[in-house]
Write a protein that holds these residues in place. Structure first.
Motif, mmCIF file in Angstrom:
data_model
loop_
_atom_site.group_PDB
_atom_site.id
_atom_site.type_symbol
_atom_site.label_atom_id
_atom_site.label_comp_id
_atom_site.label_asym_id
_atom_site.label_seq_id
_atom_site.Cartn_x
_atom_site.Cartn_y
_atom_site.Cartn_z
ATOM 1 N N ILE A 160 0.871 -1.187 0.000
ATOM 2 C CA ILE A 160 0.000 0.000 0.000
ATOM 3 C C ILE A 160 0.903 1.230 0.000
ATOM 4 O O ILE A 160 1.874 1.305 0.768
ATOM 5 C CB ILE A 160 -0.926 0.021 1.235
ATOM 6 N N SER A 161 0.591 2.199 -0.855
ATOM 7 C CA SER A 161 1.456 3.387 -0.926
ATOM 8 C C SER A 161 0.661 4.621 -1.310
ATOM 9 O O SER A 161 -0.306 4.549 -2.072
ATOM 10 C CB SER A 161 2.581 3.163 -1.953
ATOM 11 N N PRO A 162 1.072 5.780 -0.746
ATOM 12 C CA PRO A 162 0.439 7.040 -1.146
ATOM 13 C C PRO A 162 1.001 7.532 -2.476
ATOM 14 O O PRO A 162 2.102 7.119 -2.873
ATOM 15 C CB PRO A 162 0.848 7.997 -0.024
ATOM 16 N N ARG A 163 0.278 8.415 -3.150
ATOM 17 C CA ARG A 163 0.822 9.076 -4.347
ATOM 18 C C ARG A 163 2.157 9.704 -3.975
ATOM 19 O O ARG A 163 2.252 10.359 -2.926
ATOM 20 C CB ARG A 163 -0.165 10.164 -4.794
ATOM 21 N N GLY A 164 3.177 9.490 -4.785
ATOM 22 C CA GLY A 164 4.485 10.101 -4.520
ATOM 23 C C GLY A 164 5.452 9.133 -3.857
ATOM 24 O O GLY A 164 6.652 9.418 -3.782
ATOM 25 N N ALA A 165 4.946 7.974 -3.370
ATOM 26 C CA ALA A 165 5.872 7.005 -2.769
ATOM 27 C C ALA A 165 6.681 6.356 -3.886
ATOM 28 O O ALA A 165 6.179 6.185 -5.006
ATOM 29 C CB ALA A 165 5.095 5.941 -2.009
ATOM 30 N N ILE A 166 7.906 6.002 -3.579
ATOM 31 C CA ILE A 166 8.715 5.370 -4.628
ATOM 32 C C ILE A 166 9.424 4.123 -4.104
ATOM 33 O O ILE A 166 9.640 3.987 -2.899
ATOM 34 C CB ILE A 166 9.752 6.325 -5.250
#
Ligand SMILES: O=C(O)CCC(=O)C(=O)O
Length: 301
Positions: A160-166
């Motif tokens: 699971i990741s937010p927008r902008g996570a890399i």
């Protein structure tokens, strides 16, 4: 190269035979666009779904690579996603490292989100139809028959990741291939072929790259190395062949499912430094059996 040549091929309706012949056997990446059509998780999974079903779980969050960064309840993590996303400006620049939920690096020491999510997802997904039904050398369960919905495949994780996570540039371990299923949201994936290795940063230098240099709308530059790229939409599955380096940017709040494997058809056909030689497969297999034993013991305790 034209921008079309730099795109990873997108296919649908492809048989396991063709998948083996044209992609697995040739070590070539591909996006399959219709392999999740019968998966219930495709219409059910979202960050909010996990907040409701597993919200009280304590999860270990990582940063832009796989080392632990902080612990939170899953519910608090999901609630904080909009705040994390405020650190990405409208041009795609990311001003701080954003917390990312991947698989646990110490599943024997803590509750593992991937394992719990797998239990909740029973009956809601299946082996992608283009993947061979048998012939897996790793993980090997029963007589060469493996079912990723039952078996904890290596590298199995629900991300699971937010927008902008890399996820910074890396190569998956043990000469294994990866399957990245984009269940919810969008990701931009850059894949560098193994031959690019001499142009890429050595060892773990790429981990030192500053977050201020990251822009989710720009291609990463590593010397003269040219990546293939794709935007994964919800419902797409990306095949990442063994030894390909990859860097992944989350474009829209995301839930993905991923696992690794080695198949017989590639193991004895390819030679050279990137071939999954029997000794490495044996090591993989032993590691996997050890992990299964530990998990069983943990469950019995
Ligand atoms: O989705 C990501 O952020 C990284 C995926 C990845 O590295 C993998 O599946 O091997």
């Amino acid at each position: 190269m034209t921008s079309r040549d730099m795109q990873i091929e997108r296919r649908s309706d492809i048989s396991p035979k063709e998948f083996i012949k044209s992609y697995l056997g040739k070590n070539r990446p591909v996006v399959i666009t219709d392999a999740m059509r019968d998966w219930k998780i495709a219409s059910v999974w979202s960050p909010e779904y996990f907040q409701k079903t597993l919200g009280s779980m304590k999860v270990t969050l990582q940063g832009d690579f796989f080392s632990p960064m902080e612990k939170q309840t899953l519910s608090d993590y999901i609630a904080a996603l909009p705040e994390y996303e405020s650190h990405v400006d409208e041009n795609g620049r990311v001003s701080r490292t954003l917390p990312y939920l991947r698989y646990s690096v110490k599943p024997e020491m803590e509750q593992d989100f991937g394992a719990e999510a797998l239990k909740v997802a029973q009956g809601m997904w299946s082996r992608p139809y283009f993947m061979p039904a048998r012939g897996y050398l790793y993980p090997m369960a029963g007589l060469f028959h493996s079912d990723p919905t039952q078996e904890r495949y290596p590298g199995f994780g629900v991300y699971i990741s937010p927008r902008g996570a890399i996820t910074k540039l890396h190569q998956d371990g043990d000469l294994s291939n990866a399957i990245l299923c984009q269940v919810y949201g969008r990701k931009r994936c850059f894949l560098f072929p193994p031959e690019c290795e001499p142009s890429l940063p050595k060892d773990r230098e790429f981990l030192l790259r500053k977050v201020e240099d990251i822009n989710i709308h720009r291609r990463p530059t590593y010397g003269s190395a040219e990546p293939l790229e794709t935007i994964l939409e919800a419902g797409d599955i990306l095949f990442i062949p063994r030894s390909w380096f990859h860097e992944v940017y989350t474009l829209g709040r995301s839930v993905s499912l991923t696992y690794n494997f080695v198949h017989m058809s590639e193991a004895f056909k390819t030679f050279g430094p990137h071939a999954p030689w029997p000794p490495s497969i044996l090591k993989l297999h032993l590691d996997h059996q050890l992990r299964r034993m530990r998990n069983r013991r943990k469950q019995a305790a």
